[in-house]
Design an enzyme around this catalytic site. Sequence first.
Site, PDB file in Angstrom:
ATOM      1  N   GLY A 266     -53.641-105.059 124.937  1.00 58.17           N
ATOM      2  CA  GLY A 266     -52.973-103.915 124.337  1.00 58.17           C
ATOM      3  C   GLY A 266     -51.607-103.545 124.846  1.00 58.17           C
ATOM      4  O   GLY A 266     -50.933-102.709 124.245  1.00 58.17           O
TER       5      GLY A 266
ATOM      6  N   GLY B 122     -52.732-110.287 124.525  1.00 63.37           N
ATOM      7  CA  GLY B 122     -52.216-111.220 123.531  1.00 63.37           C
ATOM      8  C   GLY B 122     -50.713-111.045 123.404  1.00 63.37           C
ATOM      9  O   GLY B 122     -49.911-111.797 123.961  1.00 63.37           O
ATOM     10  N   ARG B 123     -50.337-109.950 122.706  1.00 57.97           N
ATOM     11  CA  ARG B 123     -48.929-109.693 122.407  1.00 57.97           C
ATOM     12  C   ARG B 123     -48.027-109.753 123.644  1.00 57.97           C
ATOM     13  O   ARG B 123     -46.933-110.301 123.586  1.00 57.97           O
ATOM     14  CB  ARG B 123     -48.829-108.294 121.781  1.00 57.97           C
ATOM     15  CG  ARG B 123     -47.466-107.956 121.201  1.00 57.97           C
ATOM     16  CD  ARG B 123     -47.420-106.478 120.780  1.00 57.97           C
ATOM     17  NE  ARG B 123     -48.576-106.083 120.021  1.00 57.97           N
ATOM     18  CZ  ARG B 123     -48.658-106.096 118.680  1.00 57.97           C
ATOM     19  NH1 ARG B 123     -47.627-106.469 117.974  1.00 57.97           N
ATOM     20  NH2 ARG B 123     -49.762-105.723 118.085  1.00 57.97           N
TER      21      ARG B 123
ATOM     22  N   ARG C   7     -46.144-108.875 109.477  1.00 62.41           N
ATOM     23  CA  ARG C   7     -46.131-107.586 110.180  1.00 62.41           C
ATOM     24  C   ARG C   7     -45.265-106.518 109.501  1.00 62.41           C
ATOM     25  O   ARG C   7     -45.709-105.370 109.398  1.00 62.41           O
ATOM     26  CB  ARG C   7     -45.732-107.778 111.652  1.00 62.41           C
ATOM     27  CG  ARG C   7     -46.721-108.649 112.425  1.00 62.41           C
ATOM     28  CD  ARG C   7     -46.423-108.704 113.927  1.00 62.41           C
ATOM     29  NE  ARG C   7     -46.652-107.429 114.551  1.00 62.41           N
ATOM     30  CZ  ARG C   7     -45.714-106.552 114.858  1.00 62.41           C
ATOM     31  NH1 ARG C   7     -44.451-106.842 114.672  1.00 62.41           N
ATOM     32  NH2 ARG C   7     -46.030-105.389 115.381  1.00 62.41           N
TER      33      ARG C   7
ATOM     34  N   TYR D 127     -47.525-103.420 108.563  1.00 64.49           N
ATOM     35  CA  TYR D 127     -47.434-102.249 109.448  1.00 64.49           C
ATOM     36  C   TYR D 127     -46.065-101.590 109.407  1.00 64.49           C
ATOM     37  O   TYR D 127     -45.768-100.756 110.271  1.00 64.49           O
ATOM     38  CB  TYR D 127     -47.638-102.639 110.916  1.00 64.49           C
ATOM     39  CG  TYR D 127     -48.771-103.554 111.258  1.00 64.49           C
ATOM     40  CD1 TYR D 127     -50.098-103.147 111.107  1.00 64.49           C
ATOM     41  CD2 TYR D 127     -48.535-104.815 111.796  1.00 64.49           C
ATOM     42  CE1 TYR D 127     -51.137-103.983 111.482  1.00 64.49           C
ATOM     43  CE2 TYR D 127     -49.568-105.652 112.169  1.00 64.49           C
ATOM     44  CZ  TYR D 127     -50.875-105.226 112.003  1.00 64.49           C
ATOM     45  OH  TYR D 127     -51.887-106.062 112.386  1.00 64.49           O
TER      46      TYR D 127
ATOM     47  N   CYS E  64     -42.960-112.751  95.328  1.00 64.82           N
ATOM     48  CA  CYS E  64     -42.904-111.772  94.246  1.00 64.82           C
ATOM     49  C   CYS E  64     -43.697-110.521  94.584  1.00 64.82           C
ATOM     50  O   CYS E  64     -44.754-110.259  94.008  1.00 64.82           O
ATOM     51  CB  CYS E  64     -43.416-112.413  92.965  1.00 64.82           C
ATOM     52  SG  CYS E  64     -42.453-113.866  92.563  1.00 64.82           S
TER      53      CYS E  64
ATOM     54  N   TYR F 260     -49.000-112.552 116.420  1.00 60.40           N
ATOM     55  CA  TYR F 260     -49.409-112.100 115.083  1.00 60.40           C
ATOM     56  C   TYR F 260     -48.376-112.504 114.028  1.00 60.40           C
ATOM     57  O   TYR F 260     -48.137-111.787 113.071  1.00 60.40           O
ATOM     58  CB  TYR F 260     -49.674-110.578 115.080  1.00 60.40           C
ATOM     59  CG  TYR F 260     -50.639-110.188 116.169  1.00 60.40           C
ATOM     60  CD1 TYR F 260     -51.981-110.538 116.075  1.00 60.40           C
ATOM     61  CD2 TYR F 260     -50.203-109.539 117.331  1.00 60.40           C
ATOM     62  CE1 TYR F 260     -52.866-110.242 117.103  1.00 60.40           C
ATOM     63  CE2 TYR F 260     -51.094-109.236 118.364  1.00 60.40           C
ATOM     64  CZ  TYR F 260     -52.415-109.589 118.235  1.00 60.40           C
ATOM     65  OH  TYR F 260     -53.288-109.301 119.247  1.00 60.40           O
TER      66      TYR F 260
HETATM   67  C1  LIG Z   1     -56.462-108.279 119.339  1.00 56.88           C
HETATM   68  C2  LIG Z   1     -57.301-108.049 120.521  1.00 56.88           C
HETATM   69  C3  LIG Z   1     -56.764-108.174 121.806  1.00 56.88           C
HETATM   70  C4  LIG Z   1     -55.301-108.444 122.070  1.00 56.88           C
HETATM   71  O1  LIG Z   1     -54.514-107.327 121.862  1.00 56.88           O
HETATM   72  P1  LIG Z   1     -52.952-107.321 122.244  1.00 56.88           P
HETATM   73  O2  LIG Z   1     -52.488-106.014 121.792  1.00 56.88           O
HETATM   74  O3  LIG Z   1     -52.316-108.451 121.499  1.00 56.88           O
HETATM   75  O4  LIG Z   1     -52.850-107.499 123.719  1.00 56.88           O
HETATM   76  C5  LIG Z   1     -57.630-108.028 122.873  1.00 56.88           C
HETATM   77  N1  LIG Z   1     -58.952-107.757 122.696  1.00 56.88           N
HETATM   78  C6  LIG Z   1     -59.487-107.621 121.477  1.00 56.88           C
HETATM   79  C7  LIG Z   1     -60.933-107.322 121.345  1.00 56.88           C
HETATM   80  C8  LIG Z   1     -58.689-107.760 120.355  1.00 56.88           C
HETATM   81  O5  LIG Z   1     -59.232-107.603 119.142  1.00 56.88           O
END
Ligand SMILES: *Cc1c(COP(=O)(O)O)cnc(C)c1O
Length: 427
Positions: free
Chosen positions: A244, A288-289, A325, A329, A355, A383
């Site tokens: 997150g 992730g991000r 994205r 969003y 389109c 993403y």
């Molecule tokens: C998508 C997700 C993550 C990764 O989130 P980031 O914001 O990209 O760090 C981690 N855990 C779960 C369960 C997710 O669904």
Amino acid sequence: MSHFAYRGNKLFAEDVALDRLAAEFGTPTYVYSSASLIENFSSYAAACSKHGRSENDALVCYSVKSNSNLAVLSLLGKQGSGFDIVSGGELLRVLAAGGDPSKVIFSGVGKSRDEMRLALTHDILCFNVESIPELHRLNEVAAEMHKQAPVSLRVNPDVDAKTHPYISTGLKDNKFGIAFSEAIETYKVAHNLKNLRVVGIDCHIGSQLLDDAPLLEALDKVIELVDELHQAGIELHHLDIGGGIGITYDDEKPVKVGDYLSRLFTRIDAWRAEKYQGKPITVLFEPGRSIVGNAGVLLTEIQYLKHGATKNFAVVDAAMNDLMRPAMYEAWHGVQPVLQRDIAGQTYDVVGPVCESGDWLARERALAIEQGDLLAIMSAGAYGMTMASNYNTRGRAAEVLIDGDKIMLVRKREMPADLFALESIPD
Ligand SMILES: *Cc1c(COP(=O)(O)O)cnc(C)c1O
């Protein structure tokens, strides 16, 4: 330090000029920087070792859904990363990339029997379970295989991550996780199922968090539950605080990973010292991000400059199907011309050929550009490609990984014939 920077008037990825990649591989193309991936991963690993955690007491499980290219998974696996998967397909990717299944955790609200079987066959580290029916299903599948499935419960700590509603996952009315008030009862159910082994607790409250306060608040609530479970005779081996952490797309100032982890480990160490004679608990992360987001750009070529009645448009060859994205969003991505020109700029909306009016990549940007120029859509490593589709029968982009001056094509561009190869016309 960004590994996408100008040298003279040209934008480079590490030591490679982006126009060279466009000439060689065409556009649109995703370009990733190895140095950037390694640096971002290391910010987690370094903070863990700084707080005395070995790989056994702290594990970074990279969230595969943010960028699942095999080359990215392989590179992170070699750095010692584990993996957070949300499907059987992602597990197969991790295995194909040489990832270690004993460092894999399986998240997601809708695991099928087949996916459970696959994960049990490969003896993954843990299933993050999100409901009571899922516990029962996993118990049955494990029993059929004469195995015990390691489980964590994903609890919903009901804290507000203060992020976009679509990427907030830790509030009460969310489909994710088990309500905080039902967590203990659910743990008791899990504990009494013969083919499950309760090993941990998990939460993930949202994405693109700029401040770590909500994460530390979630940690406090998780700690409360661990203590209650301890009192009920259920001992946990690990605590998973999710992913997150946000990145800078525009001028956001996200908390530094090292600072967040320092606060988190300090809190955990004090708690363990106070209540468990210092007995450690393993900590897992699911970022992730913050690992891939700023390690990638989407390279695209301007097809037309269109001067409308009230707006100017730069029509490019990348679209919402390549980078979803903005459409999904209203996300903001930086746009950098690959060649900096000494001409007067104008304000443009950068749009794709699909389109749909939602098919835009950036709005109201001052750009000094000409038809045929290349643009880099910045911060597109997370993403981006994983959410790409074939809408409008557009093949998905090529992907290239750069390491210094080394250029590696890590996914070929999809060709139209690939897109209908699985279809047939009935006689
Ligand atoms: C998508 C997700 C993550 C990764 O989130 P980031 O914001 O990209 O760090 C981690 N855990 C779960 C369960 C997710 O669904």
